[in-house]
Design an enzyme around this catalytic site. Structure first.
Site, PDB file in Angstrom:
ATOM      1  N   ARG A 165       5.231 -12.615  10.017  1.00  0.00           N
ATOM      2  CA  ARG A 165       5.880 -11.320   9.793  1.00  0.00           C
ATOM      3  C   ARG A 165       7.287 -11.325  10.358  1.00  0.00           C
ATOM      4  O   ARG A 165       7.579 -12.063  11.303  1.00  0.00           O
ATOM      5  CB  ARG A 165       5.128 -10.209  10.532  1.00  0.00           C
ATOM      6  CG  ARG A 165       3.765  -9.923  10.038  1.00  0.00           C
ATOM      7  CD  ARG A 165       3.081  -8.935  10.979  1.00  0.00           C
ATOM      8  NE  ARG A 165       3.606  -7.589  10.813  1.00  0.00           N
ATOM      9  CZ  ARG A 165       3.083  -6.696   9.966  1.00  0.00           C
ATOM     10  NH1 ARG A 165       2.017  -7.004   9.255  1.00  0.00           N
ATOM     11  NH2 ARG A 165       3.596  -5.499   9.863  1.00  0.00           N
ATOM     12  N   LYS A 223       4.066   0.983   9.599  1.00  0.00           N
ATOM     13  CA  LYS A 223       4.241   2.188   8.786  1.00  0.00           C
ATOM     14  C   LYS A 223       3.574   3.397   9.434  1.00  0.00           C
ATOM     15  O   LYS A 223       4.076   4.507   9.341  1.00  0.00           O
ATOM     16  CB  LYS A 223       3.635   1.968   7.388  1.00  0.00           C
ATOM     17  CG  LYS A 223       4.578   1.293   6.436  1.00  0.00           C
ATOM     18  CD  LYS A 223       4.016   1.276   5.025  1.00  0.00           C
ATOM     19  CE  LYS A 223       2.912   0.263   4.898  1.00  0.00           C
ATOM     20  NZ  LYS A 223       2.495  -0.016   3.530  1.00  0.00           N
ATOM     21  N   GLU A 249       0.874  -1.166   0.000  1.00  0.00           N
ATOM     22  CA  GLU A 249       0.000   0.000   0.000  1.00  0.00           C
ATOM     23  C   GLU A 249       0.916   1.222   0.000  1.00  0.00           C
ATOM     24  O   GLU A 249       1.797   1.328   0.855  1.00  0.00           O
ATOM     25  CB  GLU A 249      -0.870  -0.025   1.261  1.00  0.00           C
ATOM     26  CG  GLU A 249      -1.935   1.020   1.247  1.00  0.00           C
ATOM     27  CD  GLU A 249      -2.780   1.005   2.530  1.00  0.00           C
ATOM     28  OE1 GLU A 249      -2.704   0.041   3.310  1.00  0.00           O
ATOM     29  OE2 GLU A 249      -3.491   1.997   2.734  1.00  0.00           O
TER      30      GLU A 249
HETATM   31  P1  ATP Z   1       2.490  -2.087   8.143  1.00  0.00           P
HETATM   32  O1  ATP Z   1       1.769  -2.895   9.159  1.00  0.00           O
HETATM   33  O2  ATP Z   1       3.923  -1.893   8.404  1.00  0.00           O
HETATM   34  O3  ATP Z   1       1.793  -0.812   7.787  1.00  0.00           O
HETATM   35  P2  ATP Z   1       1.264  -3.363   5.952  1.00  0.00           P
HETATM   36  O4  ATP Z   1       1.053  -4.822   6.031  1.00  0.00           O
HETATM   37  O5  ATP Z   1       0.106  -2.492   6.149  1.00  0.00           O
HETATM   38  O6  ATP Z   1       2.489  -2.999   6.861  1.00  0.00           O
HETATM   39  P3  ATP Z   1       1.506  -3.318   3.126  1.00  0.00           P
HETATM   40  O7  ATP Z   1       2.008  -2.230   2.281  1.00  0.00           O
HETATM   41  O8  ATP Z   1       0.084  -3.650   3.086  1.00  0.00           O
HETATM   42  O9  ATP Z   1       1.935  -2.942   4.598  1.00  0.00           O
HETATM   43  O10 ATP Z   1       2.408  -4.615   2.938  1.00  0.00           O
HETATM   44  C1  ATP Z   1       2.751  -5.151   1.695  1.00  0.00           C
HETATM   45  C2  ATP Z   1       3.093  -6.605   1.893  1.00  0.00           C
HETATM   46  O11 ATP Z   1       4.174  -6.740   2.816  1.00  0.00           O
HETATM   47  C3  ATP Z   1       1.922  -7.380   2.464  1.00  0.00           C
HETATM   48  O12 ATP Z   1       1.779  -8.583   1.764  1.00  0.00           O
HETATM   49  C4  ATP Z   1       2.324  -7.625   3.893  1.00  0.00           C
HETATM   50  O13 ATP Z   1       1.777  -8.817   4.352  1.00  0.00           O
HETATM   51  C5  ATP Z   1       3.848  -7.657   3.825  1.00  0.00           C
HETATM   52  N1  ATP Z   1       4.426  -7.247   5.094  1.00  0.00           N
HETATM   53  C6  ATP Z   1       4.158  -6.129   5.797  1.00  0.00           C
HETATM   54  N2  ATP Z   1       4.845  -6.109   6.962  1.00  0.00           N
HETATM   55  C7  ATP Z   1       5.581  -7.247   6.996  1.00  0.00           C
HETATM   56  C8  ATP Z   1       6.497  -7.820   7.939  1.00  0.00           C
HETATM   57  N3  ATP Z   1       6.798  -7.204   9.076  1.00  0.00           N
HETATM   58  N4  ATP Z   1       7.051  -9.018   7.643  1.00  0.00           N
HETATM   59  C9  ATP Z   1       6.765  -9.630   6.487  1.00  0.00           C
HETATM   60  N5  ATP Z   1       5.917  -9.156   5.564  1.00  0.00           N
HETATM   61  C10 ATP Z   1       5.317  -7.977   5.808  1.00  0.00           C
HETATM   62 MG    MG Z   2      -1.622  -2.880   4.808  1.00  0.00          MG
END
Ligand code: ATP
Ligand code: MG
Length: 560
Positions: free
Chosen positions: A260, A270, A35
């Site tokens: 994760r 984020k 995102e």
């Molecule tokens: P955050 O919680 O940091 O805002 P998010 O999951 O909202 O992260 P996205 O941009 O939606 O961020 O993530 C893109 C991809 O990265 C998704 O498939 C998510 O599952 C993966 N991802 C996000 N954080 C992690 C992590 N800590 N470890 C592994 N994969 C991750």
């Molecule tokens: Mg997300």
């Protein structure tokens, strides 16, 4: 848990089973779906390595798809930074760059299809009433009073929602599933909301926006994804992912969830990283203290070291937290092999070598990397006045202190043995100058008579040294888990480390004068350093990537 030929993680096992059974006709197609609401962090790197890595290993493809359904938080700056970071990590989406917003029209058409099939309806309850009507895991929800609107009425209202005839919050579109379903998310989830905001790509074309759940699986489906790999918190959404694909009768990828990446002394949200940036706790998303990919890059981490970390932690079904040391060891090990050794004094005190001729400078040979013969050697200038580290001298040293003190002899790296004869203090009582004699017979660092010294110290020529600003980093947070607070009045920000950045004015050997942004080396005994982007011709700036594990680097002869 490292990858090896005989142990495959469970995701790769699934891919291999699918290839063996012919489930996807041998096709392996993954995607990385960020995102664009912030910069990528090292947790994302794990997902990138997994998705792009699997595609590469099994002759498949991996798409980059921006999951840009939320118009408010998304910005072009984030899109660009995400592309830069993925490329830097060494991965390539080739011609497969997609945006969920490109599918808005298709998603809309599918929503009409679901309405026509009596699988979606316009609900005019308030968001609060919708939430209340959902019940609890133990108590079934209650049907919305609008649940039985006719197909025609739903179509009419939905089209007028799109046309902008209603205000935000007046209506939503909901999937018509089951208000008593044991999976709460299947209790008539919201598919569309009215949002009168501009989108970074579609501008003002839309005033209704699809939810993540109504978008994600269909986007995967449109792109022909086979394995839709995401993190464990999406496990409970899988039934909904499946429901939409089934209800629309479209290509149905398999969602697979993995754990994760979490690291001690930092965090991966984020939203919170944005807060650190906005509140000025750090100097931007690429501050070298940030766990962002751009921060790690600026700190001096290499793509290899980040990829190795991801391979080392592996992929499982259980959430855990990895010690920051595991990441640090990756870069230590790599830079130990590859980085030039240099001498830099971070907290200088002057030494006058009283029996060395005034005005004389001689160049001494210094080995660039004892781990890599091919790195060759360089020359370092030596003269009557040099700088050493202030804490390498003690006026009245205790027994265990082996470095310089009155009457003591030590080795200067690549140079001579020196012996302290005297010292001078300033008015405040600080040592301002140390007087020594040197033994000309010990050139190169060994005494022909075989006498030993207990310490080898780095130094720079006072005349020839250059100045640099050196930034020394510590953990961003004081506690392993930033959420660990002593009482409820405090939050994670109370655990920020006030001393996470310390800046010193250092003296460096002159060979570093030509170092440019991104140049990495070891400052002997001080760690690994990289030239920062803030460097100018007038002001050389180094970041410390990581300290050395030991307090002293290995000598070429293997002795400490
Ligand atoms: P955050 O919680 O940091 O805002 P998010 O999951 O909202 O992260 P996205 O941009 O939606 O961020 O993530 C893109 C991809 O990265 C998704 O498939 C998510 O599952 C993966 N991802 C996000 N954080 C992690 C992590 N800590 N470890 C592994 N994969 C991750
Ligand atoms: Mg997300």
């Amino acid at each position: 848990m490292t990858e090896s030929a005989d142990h495959k993680d469970f995701v790769r096992q699934i891919v291999e089973e699918d290839n063996a059974s012919g489930k996807w006709n041998g096709v392996v197609h993954t995607r990385f779906p960020p995102e664009p609401n912030g910069y990528l962090h090292i947790g994302h790197a794990k997902s990138i390595c997994l998705n792009f890595g699997i595609a590469k290993e099994y002759g498949g493809k991996c798409n980059l798809r921006f999951d840009d359904t939320n118009p408010e938080k998304e910005e072009v700056e984030y899109v660009e930074s995400i592309k830069t970071d993925i490329k830097w990590l060494g991965f390539d989406w080739e011609d497969r760059l997609f945006f969920a917003s490109d599918y808005f029209e298709q998603l809309y058409q599918w929503a009409e299809q679901l309405i026509k099939n009596d699988k979606a309806y316009v609900c005019s309850q308030t968001l609060e009433a919708i939430r209340e009507g959902r019940g609890t895991p133990a108590v079934p929800g209650t049907d919305s009073p609008f649940r039985n609107r006719s197909v025609d009425e739903n179509l009419d209202l939905f089209r007028r929602m799109r046309a902008g005839e209603f205000e935000e919050g007046e209506h939503v579109l909901r999937a018509k599933i089951d208000m008593a379903h044991k999976v709460m998310l299947l209790r008539d989830p919201i598919m569309y909301r009215i949002r009168k905001v501009e989108h970074h790509r579609t501008g003002n074309a839309w005033c209704i926006y699809p939810t993540y759940d109504y978008t994600h699986g269909q986007s995967d489906s449109l792109e022909g994804i086979t394995h839709s790999i995401c993190t464990l918190e999406f496990e409970n959404r899988r039934p909904l992912y499946d429901w939409f694909c089934d209800a629309l009768e479209i290509h149905h990828p398999q969602q697979i969830e993995f754990n994760r990446l979490n690291l001690t002394y930092t965090m991966m949200s984020k939203r919170r990283l944005l807060q650190l940036v906005n509140d000025g706790h750090v100097n931007g998303w690429d501050d070298p203290r940030m766990p962002t990919i751009s921060g790690l890059r600026r700190r001096g981490y290499t793509p290899e070291s980040v990829r190795s970390l991801c391979a080392q932690v592996g992929v499982t079904k259980h959430n855990a937290t990895t010690d920051m040391v595991v990441l640090e060891n990756q870069i230590r090990e790599e830079l130990n092999r590859t980085a030039d050794r240099r001498m830099a004094v971070l907290d200088p005190v002057k030494v006058v070598i009283t029996n060395y001729p005034e005005g004389q400078i001689e160049n001494l040979d210094a080995v660039n990397n004892p781990e890599d013969e091919s790195a060759g050697s360089r020359q370092v200038p030596f003269g009557r006045e040099i700088y050493i580290e202030r804490d390498d001298f003690m006026e009245d040293p205790p027994k265990k202190f082996f470095r310089l003190g009155p009457g003591r002899e030590v080795r200067l790296r690549w140079a001579y043995f020196i012996k302290c004869t005297d010292f001078v203090k300033d008015d405040a009582g600080n040592i301002s100058e140390i007087h020594c004699t040197y033994d000309p017979e010990t050139k190169g660092g060994n005494a022909p008579d075989g006498r030993k010294v207990k310490a080898t110290m780095h130094w720079v020529s006072a005349d020839k040294a250059i100045n640099a600003e050196v930034r020394l980093y510590d953990h961003l947070f004081l506690t392993e888990d930033p959420d660990e607070v002593e009482d409820e009045s405090l939050d994670w920000k109370s655990n920020l480390n006030p001393d996470s950045l310390r800046t010193v004015s250092a003296r460096l050997e002159p060979s570093l004068a030509t170092a440019t942004e991104g140049y990495r080396c070891q400052f002997e005994r001080q760690g690994y350093f990289v030239v920062d982007k803030d460097s100018t011709d007038q002001n050389l700036v180094f970041n410390r990537t990581v300290t050395l594990k030991d307090s002293w680097t290995k000598r070429p002869d293997g002795k400490k």
